[in-house]
Write an enzyme that holds these catalytic residues in place. Sequence first.
Site, short mmCIF file in Angstrom:
data_model
loop_
_atom_site.label_atom_id
_atom_site.label_comp_id
_atom_site.label_asym_id
_atom_site.label_seq_id
_atom_site.Cartn_x
_atom_site.Cartn_y
_atom_site.Cartn_z
N ALA A 61 0.80 -1.23 0.00
CA ALA A 61 0.00 0.00 0.00
C ALA A 61 0.83 1.27 0.00
O ALA A 61 0.29 2.35 -0.27
CB ALA A 61 -0.94 0.00 1.20
N THR A 62 2.11 1.19 0.31
CA THR A 62 2.95 2.39 0.28
C THR A 62 3.75 2.48 -1.03
O THR A 62 4.60 3.34 -1.18
CB THR A 62 3.93 2.40 1.47
OG1 THR A 62 4.73 1.22 1.44
CG2 THR A 62 3.16 2.46 2.78
N GLY A 63 3.47 1.58 -1.96
CA GLY A 63 4.21 1.54 -3.22
C GLY A 63 3.65 2.48 -4.28
O GLY A 63 2.60 3.11 -4.12
N ASP A 64 4.36 2.53 -5.39
CA ASP A 64 4.03 3.47 -6.47
C ASP A 64 2.73 3.10 -7.16
O ASP A 64 1.95 3.98 -7.54
CB ASP A 64 5.17 3.50 -7.48
CG ASP A 64 5.11 4.71 -8.39
OD1 ASP A 64 5.04 5.84 -7.86
OD2 ASP A 64 5.12 4.53 -9.61
N LYS A 110 11.65 1.85 -25.17
CA LYS A 110 11.84 3.02 -24.31
C LYS A 110 12.67 4.07 -25.05
O LYS A 110 13.40 3.76 -25.98
CB LYS A 110 12.50 2.62 -22.99
CG LYS A 110 11.60 1.76 -22.11
CD LYS A 110 12.20 1.54 -20.73
CE LYS A 110 11.22 0.80 -19.83
NZ LYS A 110 10.02 1.59 -19.54
N ASP A 167 8.80 -7.49 -20.28
CA ASP A 167 8.06 -6.41 -19.63
C ASP A 167 6.81 -6.02 -20.41
O ASP A 167 5.78 -5.68 -19.82
CB ASP A 167 8.98 -5.20 -19.47
CG ASP A 167 8.40 -4.13 -18.56
OD1 ASP A 167 7.88 -4.49 -17.49
OD2 ASP A 167 8.47 -2.94 -18.91
N ASP A 177 -3.72 -7.56 -16.50
CA ASP A 177 -2.96 -6.89 -17.55
C ASP A 177 -3.70 -5.59 -17.79
O ASP A 177 -4.77 -5.58 -18.42
CB ASP A 177 -2.91 -7.73 -18.82
CG ASP A 177 -2.05 -7.08 -19.91
OD1 ASP A 177 -1.90 -5.84 -19.87
OD2 ASP A 177 -1.55 -7.79 -20.79
N HIS A 178 -3.18 -4.48 -17.26
CA HIS A 178 -3.99 -3.26 -17.23
C HIS A 178 -4.33 -2.74 -18.63
O HIS A 178 -5.27 -1.96 -18.78
CB HIS A 178 -3.29 -2.17 -16.40
CG HIS A 178 -2.07 -1.58 -17.05
ND1 HIS A 178 -0.81 -2.08 -16.87
CD2 HIS A 178 -1.93 -0.51 -17.87
CE1 HIS A 178 0.06 -1.36 -17.55
NE2 HIS A 178 -0.59 -0.40 -18.17
N ASP A 201 4.66 -7.52 8.24
CA ASP A 201 5.80 -8.22 7.65
C ASP A 201 5.26 -9.52 7.07
O ASP A 201 4.89 -10.43 7.81
CB ASP A 201 6.87 -8.51 8.71
CG ASP A 201 8.13 -9.13 8.11
OD1 ASP A 201 8.08 -9.62 6.96
OD2 ASP A 201 9.17 -9.15 8.81
N HIS A 246 1.23 -7.36 -22.63
CA HIS A 246 0.48 -6.34 -23.35
C HIS A 246 0.39 -6.62 -24.86
O HIS A 246 -0.69 -6.59 -25.45
CB HIS A 246 1.11 -4.96 -23.15
CG HIS A 246 1.23 -4.54 -21.73
ND1 HIS A 246 0.36 -4.96 -20.75
CD2 HIS A 246 2.12 -3.72 -21.10
CE1 HIS A 246 0.71 -4.43 -19.59
NE2 HIS A 246 1.76 -3.68 -19.78
#
Length: 519
Positions: free
Chosen positions: A22-25, A354, A248, A190-191, A98, A253
């Site tokens: 929950a504290t991630g990006d 990229k 990736d 898979d967004h 944890d 995708h």
Amino acid sequence: MEPITASQEQGALRTLFFIFGATGDLARRKLFPAFYSLYREGKLSDQFAVIGLARRPRTNDQFRDDVLQSIREFARYKPEDDGLWGAFADHFHYMSLDINKPEAFAELRDLAASLDTSYDTGGNRLFYLALAPELFGSVSFNLRDSGLLDSPGWHRLVIEKPFGYDLASAEKLNEQIRQVFREEEIYRIDHYLGKEMVQNIEVVRFANAFFEPLWNNRYISNIQITLSETVGVEERGGYYDHAGALRDMGQNHMLQMITMMAMEPPSRMEPEDIRDEKVKVLRSLRVYRNADEVRSHVVRAQYVAGEMKGKPVRGYREEDGVPEDSTTETYFAAKVFVDNFRWAGVPFYIRTGKRLPVKTTEVVVEFKNMPEDVYFSRKTKLEPNLLVFRVNPTEGIYLKMNAKRPGSQWGIVPIAMDFCQSCEVGINTPEAYERLLYDAARGDSTYFTRWDEVALAWTFVDKIESVWRESSADLHTYAAGSWGPDAAAQLLARDGFKWWPVNGQHEGEVVWATPVTGP
């Protein structure tokens, strides 16, 4: 899709969400804003609660402030626009956990039981693992062993990509998860499948009489799928160097978008029927038989120093966390065939990378041209007709055709009919994670990947990876800010084709036609 029933709506409203990481990006950029949009649109009522879980110590108030900041920065709706923020924030709770300590899950079980009662969730629990894939199995075991899956409602597991790093690791991971959850309870995200225009592909294909009869190898010459990024690896250099563009973006995708373009009409618009058709496409992918086929059909490359928007940028090997001798690809392009009756002989060209000039996702369908040296082509050069699905960042559909130039006898110019969904006044398109989070809560698995889809995708990708591991002699380079190596252009040129410009950069057409607009 069938209309959502009242019981499905109620089920979506009555849910206890567990957000691991929950504290991630991901939670900050996507999940918290998605919750708020769903709440603003009435898809979440008072019968839901969210437990944020991470190792970092936070109080409930601190966690709610983190959620507020993420919504201010990334959400479609802003909390200052209404008086709902306080009521919304009360549904968010935090617990430092944890995940390597099974005894900590007993405390989580007690908190969950308390919130089930307070918010009347009916014991429905959705576990969202925004974690590294190697942790999926151990978290699943701890959920089971602690009794968190003993509540009276339904239980679902939502997991992010990557699902493994190859077929063997994916099989091991799936075996672990399946010891706890049934396949129908597992939602692999898979967004890209949650994006509005990707989902629109099905509608355009199957709801228009003038497309489906042409959607085959008799009328389509090739299909091009481009997924380009302007960013480099940023702070993810260490992770990315073990993944690369093929794992990736390609394994998930790109192959998923091929299935959306190539699938047969499902017998019913039900989740499993739709996913069955996607699996048939993946089974029909031509797997490269040897190293020579891989090298002639797939191009890999790595960006070197160049310029982006007039500013110098460093090369991939100079990025933080990347070895100086890295052979990891930041770009790949491939010619893919779907060997079935509908698509035999039609190349699907895919590319992703990229540090390319623009950020965009587009699918271009190039139709076969009119016969040469017949009628108008004797007087002028005819351009092929194109149908373009613009997925990101601009959403819309573009159709290119030929018409007579005004005032000329035989002059022909390409014209465009361009539906820009993003340009419509009042349209505030939902983010992919809003749709997917909502679908998971109400048990709609249509736009999530099933295990057999994952396994078949890895089978295709692993053959390429195995050849690349043998030698890096075929690793090309391209300057940051360019469209990739020349070899990618040659991949199409050998077949008499070219990459079409993307992101609205289709040159030469005249937009005469009245733009297609919404109601």
